[in-house]
Design a protein around this motif. Structure first.
Motif, PDB file in Angstrom:
ATOM      1  N   LYS A  38     -50.714   5.091 -25.936  1.00 18.33           N
ATOM      2  CA  LYS A  38     -50.908   3.738 -25.432  1.00 18.33           C
ATOM      3  C   LYS A  38     -50.326   3.608 -24.031  1.00 18.33           C
ATOM      4  N   THR A  39     -50.782   2.564 -23.327  1.00 19.27           N
ATOM      5  CA  THR A  39     -50.364   2.336 -21.949  1.00 19.27           C
ATOM      6  C   THR A  39     -49.633   1.015 -21.808  1.00 19.27           C
ATOM      7  N   LEU A  40     -48.477   1.071 -21.164  1.00 16.76           N
ATOM      8  CA  LEU A  40     -47.703  -0.106 -20.788  1.00 16.76           C
ATOM      9  C   LEU A  40     -47.823  -0.277 -19.282  1.00 16.76           C
ATOM     10  N   ALA A  41     -48.169  -1.486 -18.828  1.00 16.13           N
ATOM     11  CA  ALA A  41     -48.209  -1.799 -17.397  1.00 16.13           C
ATOM     12  C   ALA A  41     -47.161  -2.862 -17.116  1.00 16.13           C
ATOM     13  N   ILE A  42     -46.279  -2.577 -16.157  1.00 13.60           N
ATOM     14  CA  ILE A  42     -45.231  -3.527 -15.800  1.00 13.60           C
ATOM     15  C   ILE A  42     -45.529  -4.077 -14.413  1.00 13.60           C
ATOM     16  N   PHE A  43     -45.850  -5.360 -14.363  1.00 13.47           N
ATOM     17  CA  PHE A  43     -46.200  -6.048 -13.123  1.00 13.47           C
ATOM     18  C   PHE A  43     -44.938  -6.655 -12.514  1.00 13.47           C
ATOM     19  N   GLY A  44     -44.584  -6.204 -11.314  1.00 10.24           N
ATOM     20  CA  GLY A  44     -43.340  -6.648 -10.709  1.00 10.24           C
ATOM     21  C   GLY A  44     -42.191  -5.783 -11.190  1.00 10.24           C
ATOM     22  N   PHE A  45     -42.355  -4.473 -11.051  1.00 14.29           N
ATOM     23  CA  PHE A  45     -41.388  -3.506 -11.574  1.00 14.29           C
ATOM     24  C   PHE A  45     -40.135  -3.490 -10.704  1.00 14.29           C
ATOM     25  N   GLY A  46     -38.970  -3.508 -11.376  1.00 19.43           N
ATOM     26  CA  GLY A  46     -37.703  -3.408 -10.665  1.00 19.43           C
ATOM     27  C   GLY A  46     -36.752  -2.488 -11.402  1.00 19.43           C
ATOM     28  N   PRO A  47     -35.607  -2.191 -10.803  1.00 18.02           N
ATOM     29  CA  PRO A  47     -34.663  -1.251 -11.408  1.00 18.02           C
ATOM     30  C   PRO A  47     -33.922  -1.802 -12.607  1.00 18.02           C
ATOM     31  N   GLY A  48     -33.983  -3.106 -12.809  1.00 12.83           N
ATOM     32  CA  GLY A  48     -33.308  -3.713 -13.945  1.00 12.83           C
ATOM     33  C   GLY A  48     -34.201  -3.774 -15.165  1.00 12.83           C
ATOM     34  N   PRO A  72     -22.139 -20.863  -8.046  1.00 15.53           N
ATOM     35  CA  PRO A  72     -21.272 -22.039  -7.925  1.00 15.53           C
ATOM     36  C   PRO A  72     -20.007 -21.909  -8.766  1.00 15.53           C
ATOM     37  N   PRO A  73     -18.899 -22.489  -8.309  1.00 15.93           N
ATOM     38  CA  PRO A  73     -17.648 -22.451  -9.069  1.00 15.93           C
ATOM     39  C   PRO A  73     -17.840 -23.003 -10.488  1.00 15.93           C
ATOM     40  N   GLY A  74     -17.242 -22.346 -11.446  1.00 16.79           N
ATOM     41  CA  GLY A  74     -17.325 -22.802 -12.831  1.00 16.79           C
ATOM     42  C   GLY A  74     -18.523 -22.276 -13.592  1.00 16.79           C
ATOM     43  N   VAL A  75     -19.471 -21.630 -12.900  1.00 15.52           N
ATOM     44  CA  VAL A  75     -20.652 -21.076 -13.566  1.00 15.52           C
ATOM     45  C   VAL A  75     -20.375 -19.620 -13.950  1.00 15.52           C
ATOM     46  N   GLU A  76     -20.442 -19.339 -15.228  1.00 14.86           N
ATOM     47  CA  GLU A  76     -20.239 -17.987 -15.729  1.00 14.86           C
ATOM     48  C   GLU A  76     -21.577 -17.425 -16.199  1.00 14.86           C
ATOM     49  N   ILE A  77     -21.989 -16.308 -15.626  1.00 17.11           N
ATOM     50  CA  ILE A  77     -23.264 -15.698 -16.001  1.00 17.11           C
ATOM     51  C   ILE A  77     -22.986 -14.447 -16.823  1.00 17.11           C
ATOM     52  N   PRO A  78     -23.384 -14.437 -18.103  1.00 17.02           N
ATOM     53  CA  PRO A  78     -23.174 -13.231 -18.911  1.00 17.02           C
ATOM     54  C   PRO A  78     -24.030 -12.086 -18.403  1.00 17.02           C
ATOM     55  N   ARG A  79     -23.695 -10.877 -18.836  1.00 19.79           N
ATOM     56  CA  ARG A  79     -24.418  -9.697 -18.372  1.00 19.79           C
ATOM     57  C   ARG A  79     -24.952  -8.900 -19.558  1.00 19.79           C
ATOM     58  N   MET A  80     -26.003  -8.166 -19.283  1.00 21.31           N
ATOM     59  CA  MET A  80     -26.611  -7.314 -20.296  1.00 21.31           C
ATOM     60  C   MET A  80     -27.211  -6.110 -19.597  1.00 21.31           C
ATOM     61  N   THR A  81     -27.102  -4.937 -20.198  1.00 19.83           N
ATOM     62  CA  THR A  81     -27.668  -3.747 -19.574  1.00 19.83           C
ATOM     63  C   THR A  81     -29.189  -3.784 -19.637  1.00 19.83           C
ATOM     64  N   ASN A  82     -29.822  -3.053 -18.735  1.00 19.65           N
ATOM     65  CA  ASN A  82     -31.284  -3.018 -18.766  1.00 19.65           C
ATOM     66  C   ASN A  82     -31.783  -2.306 -20.021  1.00 19.65           C
ATOM     67  N   ALA A  83     -30.980  -1.387 -20.574  1.00 15.46           N
ATOM     68  CA  ALA A  83     -31.365  -0.727 -21.819  1.00 15.46           C
ATOM     69  C   ALA A  83     -31.383  -1.719 -22.981  1.00 15.46           C
ATOM     70  N   GLU A  84     -30.404  -2.615 -23.018  1.00  9.12           N
ATOM     71  CA  GLU A  84     -30.366  -3.632 -24.072  1.00  9.12           C
ATOM     72  C   GLU A  84     -31.580  -4.550 -23.979  1.00  9.12           C
ATOM     73  N   LEU A  85     -31.947  -4.934 -22.763  1.00  7.47           N
ATOM     74  CA  LEU A  85     -33.119  -5.793 -22.602  1.00  7.47           C
ATOM     75  C   LEU A  85     -34.400  -5.048 -22.931  1.00  7.47           C
ATOM     76  N   GLY A  86     -34.451  -3.752 -22.631  1.00  7.67           N
ATOM     77  CA  GLY A  86     -35.603  -2.955 -23.034  1.00  7.67           C
ATOM     78  C   GLY A  86     -35.771  -2.956 -24.542  1.00  7.67           C
ATOM     79  N   ASP A  87     -34.655  -2.844 -25.266  1.00  3.12           N
ATOM     80  CA  ASP A  87     -34.701  -2.898 -26.729  1.00  3.12           C
ATOM     81  C   ASP A  87     -35.216  -4.246 -27.213  1.00  3.12           C
ATOM     82  N   ILE A  88     -34.807  -5.316 -26.538  1.00  2.00           N
ATOM     83  CA  ILE A  88     -35.244  -6.662 -26.938  1.00  2.00           C
ATOM     84  C   ILE A  88     -36.735  -6.833 -26.685  1.00  2.00           C
TER      85      ILE A  88
END
Length: 240
Positions: free
Chosen positions: A3-13, A205-221
């Protein structure tokens, strides 16, 4: 049959993480990005890891280029079974507040998050419907579901994107074509956005906390969203 996967707007993340996960399942990967050199570098990295991949440079906001990329991919790999739309904006494209939003500030967010998904859908959905099988997967953010005034112009575009995709999913029910939306409320590992925030923390902005996730974890999702097909939307990183 492969099968073929096409990723439109490919980036390193997200692009790289998703490509690796689907490649692990035996998918060929079509790398679609505006910068030919970056697309080829990403492709070379995937090939070095044993994944069957090729670069198809294109501006995913340009209808003629999107259709040409689809033609080139199908000519090289055959039908596109899964398409992921991952194009995202730059930090410089945002506005500082909702009151600063004007028509001009919506041009880039709408091009990337509404017009481009529509172009991808129109280029791929008819053939998928005819085959009775396929998946159209899209990436969104959290500034529509969890209002963030400093990302308000993107929030407007994401709301429009979500409305379009919810309607698309209803229309495609029973055709064999799955529509999925991944709403991401994290900084993605190895992404350009993560690097910029690390280099310029004052952009958040001050007070804004942005959680992080690896690109491998998002690939799994993304793989789970595609393989289970039991929901239209999936949120990651959102506050309760």
């Amino acid at each position: 049959m492969t099968k073929t996967l096409a990723i439109f707007g490919f980036g390193p993340g997200l692009g790289m993480g998703t490509a690796r996960r689907f490649g692990k399942e035996g998918f060929r990967v079509a790398v679609i990005g505006r910068d030919p050199d970056k697309a080829r570098r990403h492709t070379d990295q995937l090939v070095a890891e044993g994944i069957d991949a090729a670069a198809f440079p294109a501006d995913v906001t340009d209808e003629a280029q999107v259709r040409d990329a689809v033609d080139r991919i199908t000519g090289a790999f055959g039908p596109i079974d899964v398409a992921v739309h991952g194009a995202a904006g730059e930090m410089a494209d945002r506005v500082p507040s909702t009151l600063a939003v004007d028509v001009a500030s919506l041009a880039t967010p709408l091009a990337l998050k509404l017009h481009s998904p529509i172009l991808m859908t129109r280029a791929l959905a008819p053939a998928m419907i005819e085959r009775g099988d396929g998946a159209l997967l899209f990436t969104s953010g959290n500034s529509e579901r969890h209002p963030l005034p400093y990302l308000s112009n993107f929030g407007v575009a994401l709301a429009a994107q979500r409305g379009y995709l919810r309607q698309l999913e209803v229309e495609l029910r029973g055709t064999g074509v799955y529509v999925g939306l991944l709403n991401i409320g994290v900084l993605i590992g190895d992404s350009r956005a993560e690097r910029i925030v690390d280099e310029h923390p004052e952009l958040v902005p001050p007070g804004v906390e942005i959680p992080r996730m690896t690109n491998a974890e998002l690939g799994d999702i993304y793989w789970r969203l595609y393989s289970e097909r039991d929901r239209v939307e999936l949120d990651v990183g959102f506050a309760d």
